[in-house]
Design a protein around this motif. Sequence first.
Motif, PDB file in Angstrom:
ATOM      1  N   THR A  13       0.818  -1.224   0.000  1.00  0.00           N
ATOM      2  CA  THR A  13       0.000   0.000   0.000  1.00  0.00           C
ATOM      3  C   THR A  13       0.846   1.267   0.000  1.00  0.00           C
ATOM      4  O   THR A  13       0.324   2.346  -0.267  1.00  0.00           O
ATOM      5  CB  THR A  13      -0.984   0.005   1.183  1.00  0.00           C
ATOM      6  N   ASP A  14       2.156   1.149   0.257  1.00  0.00           N
ATOM      7  CA  ASP A  14       3.038   2.315   0.109  1.00  0.00           C
ATOM      8  C   ASP A  14       3.101   2.774  -1.352  1.00  0.00           C
ATOM      9  O   ASP A  14       3.473   3.917  -1.635  1.00  0.00           O
ATOM     10  CB  ASP A  14       4.461   2.002   0.583  1.00  0.00           C
ATOM     11  N   LEU A  15       2.750   1.875  -2.286  1.00  0.00           N
ATOM     12  CA  LEU A  15       2.771   2.212  -3.706  1.00  0.00           C
ATOM     13  C   LEU A  15       1.525   2.994  -4.132  1.00  0.00           C
ATOM     14  O   LEU A  15       1.458   3.477  -5.259  1.00  0.00           O
ATOM     15  CB  LEU A  15       2.886   0.937  -4.551  1.00  0.00           C
ATOM     16  N   GLU A  16       0.553   3.076  -3.240  1.00  0.00           N
ATOM     17  CA  GLU A  16      -0.658   3.850  -3.521  1.00  0.00           C
ATOM     18  C   GLU A  16      -0.388   5.300  -3.116  1.00  0.00           C
ATOM     19  O   GLU A  16      -0.281   5.612  -1.936  1.00  0.00           O
ATOM     20  CB  GLU A  16      -1.840   3.280  -2.749  1.00  0.00           C
ATOM     21  N   ILE A  17      -0.275   6.169  -4.100  1.00  0.00           N
ATOM     22  CA  ILE A  17       0.103   7.569  -3.843  1.00  0.00           C
ATOM     23  C   ILE A  17      -1.004   8.498  -4.336  1.00  0.00           C
ATOM     24  O   ILE A  17      -1.418   8.414  -5.499  1.00  0.00           O
ATOM     25  CB  ILE A  17       1.443   7.900  -4.534  1.00  0.00           C
ATOM     26  N   ASP A  18      -1.479   9.342  -3.444  1.00  0.00           N
ATOM     27  CA  ASP A  18      -2.550  10.306  -3.768  1.00  0.00           C
ATOM     28  C   ASP A  18      -3.767   9.615  -4.369  1.00  0.00           C
ATOM     29  O   ASP A  18      -4.366  10.100  -5.340  1.00  0.00           O
ATOM     30  CB  ASP A  18      -2.040  11.389  -4.728  1.00  0.00           C
ATOM     31  N   LYS A  45      -3.880   6.962  -6.072  1.00  0.00           N
ATOM     32  CA  LYS A  45      -3.608   6.309  -7.355  1.00  0.00           C
ATOM     33  C   LYS A  45      -2.771   5.059  -7.129  1.00  0.00           C
ATOM     34  O   LYS A  45      -1.944   4.994  -6.214  1.00  0.00           O
ATOM     35  CB  LYS A  45      -2.858   7.261  -8.285  1.00  0.00           C
ATOM     36  N   TYR A  46      -2.987   4.101  -8.008  1.00  0.00           N
ATOM     37  CA  TYR A  46      -2.226   2.855  -7.965  1.00  0.00           C
ATOM     38  C   TYR A  46      -1.093   2.917  -8.982  1.00  0.00           C
ATOM     39  O   TYR A  46      -1.131   3.728  -9.913  1.00  0.00           O
ATOM     40  CB  TYR A  46      -3.149   1.670  -8.275  1.00  0.00           C
ATOM     41  N   PRO A  47      -0.084   2.045  -8.856  1.00  0.00           N
ATOM     42  CA  PRO A  47       0.968   1.990  -9.882  1.00  0.00           C
ATOM     43  C   PRO A  47       0.358   1.760 -11.265  1.00  0.00           C
ATOM     44  O   PRO A  47      -0.702   1.124 -11.379  1.00  0.00           O
ATOM     45  CB  PRO A  47       1.832   0.805  -9.452  1.00  0.00           C
ATOM     46  N   PRO A  48       0.991   2.269 -12.337  1.00  0.00           N
ATOM     47  CA  PRO A  48       0.409   2.167 -13.689  1.00  0.00           C
ATOM     48  C   PRO A  48      -0.028   0.761 -14.084  1.00  0.00           C
ATOM     49  O   PRO A  48      -1.121   0.580 -14.633  1.00  0.00           O
ATOM     50  CB  PRO A  48       1.531   2.680 -14.596  1.00  0.00           C
ATOM     51  N   ALA A  49       0.796  -0.257 -13.819  1.00  0.00           N
ATOM     52  CA  ALA A  49       0.426  -1.632 -14.196  1.00  0.00           C
ATOM     53  C   ALA A  49      -0.824  -2.086 -13.447  1.00  0.00           C
ATOM     54  O   ALA A  49      -1.664  -2.809 -13.997  1.00  0.00           O
ATOM     55  CB  ALA A  49       1.580  -2.588 -13.919  1.00  0.00           C
ATOM     56  N   VAL A  50      -0.947  -1.650 -12.204  1.00  0.00           N
ATOM     57  CA  VAL A  50      -2.114  -2.006 -11.399  1.00  0.00           C
ATOM     58  C   VAL A  50      -3.354  -1.291 -11.925  1.00  0.00           C
ATOM     59  O   VAL A  50      -4.434  -1.884 -12.034  1.00  0.00           O
ATOM     60  CB  VAL A  50      -1.876  -1.675  -9.910  1.00  0.00           C
ATOM     61  N   GLU A  51      -3.226  -0.018 -12.282  1.00  0.00           N
ATOM     62  CA  GLU A  51      -4.356   0.740 -12.835  1.00  0.00           C
ATOM     63  C   GLU A  51      -4.874   0.079 -14.112  1.00  0.00           C
ATOM     64  O   GLU A  51      -6.085  -0.067 -14.302  1.00  0.00           O
ATOM     65  CB  GLU A  51      -3.952   2.186 -13.126  1.00  0.00           C
ATOM     66  N   VAL A  52      -3.960  -0.322 -15.003  1.00  0.00           N
ATOM     67  CA  VAL A  52      -4.356  -0.987 -16.249  1.00  0.00           C
ATOM     68  C   VAL A  52      -5.093  -2.282 -15.939  1.00  0.00           C
ATOM     69  O   VAL A  52      -6.154  -2.575 -16.517  1.00  0.00           O
ATOM     70  CB  VAL A  52      -3.125  -1.258 -17.140  1.00  0.00           C
ATOM     71  N   PHE A  53      -4.543  -3.073 -15.017  1.00  0.00           N
ATOM     72  CA  PHE A  53      -5.162  -4.340 -14.641  1.00  0.00           C
ATOM     73  C   PHE A  53      -6.558  -4.116 -14.052  1.00  0.00           C
ATOM     74  O   PHE A  53      -7.523  -4.777 -14.440  1.00  0.00           O
ATOM     75  CB  PHE A  53      -4.262  -5.072 -13.634  1.00  0.00           C
TER      76      PHE A  53
END
Length: 196
Positions: free
Chosen positions: A59-64, A66-74
């Motif tokens: 969850t440290d990768l969740e910033i503002d 938003k999820y990391p780009p690969a996660v958002e696409v998925f």
Amino acid sequence: MESALSLKPIINVAAICGSLRKASFNHGLIRSAIDLSKQSVDGMAIEYIDISPLPMLNTDLEIDGKYPPAVEVFRQKILQSDCFLFASPEYNYSVTAPLKNAIDWASRPPNVWADKAAAIVSAGGGFGGGRSQYILRQSGVYLDLHFINKPEFFLNAFESPPKFDDEGNLIDAAAKERLRAVLLALKAFTLRLQSK
């Protein structure tokens, strides 16, 4: 005639494999399902969704928000799908780490799995990956995923005659027919849920 055909509902299926190995038997099940959907299951389009680019859940990768780009696409692919086909190999009586990771990323708020139909197929030794299916079904309760109950599909990949070729492609005619029955049940259940 063409306009009548174009009005047929298309069920968009996201197919997810718990194995990252391209020649895995479970990848072979998904390839076969995609072929079957084109040949003998009208109104169903299956897209294989690669989960290998997903980082391990942190969850440290969740910033503002938003999820990391690969996660958002998925997550977008999951959100846009009508239902899901999981090919779940069994590791140590459970689901694989990559599959659990993908499930967890898509369950982060808002849960994009919710209120959709799903089916599970698996291939492996002994019980044919069956124990992983029970674990996945258990997770599905919390995720609000609605798994079809029948038919079940477990395939012992090591029995004779061979079920897969050297590239991991399903070659067993009886198994293909069982897989087709799963797809038809998934389609029917998806339409039923959508009509409510």
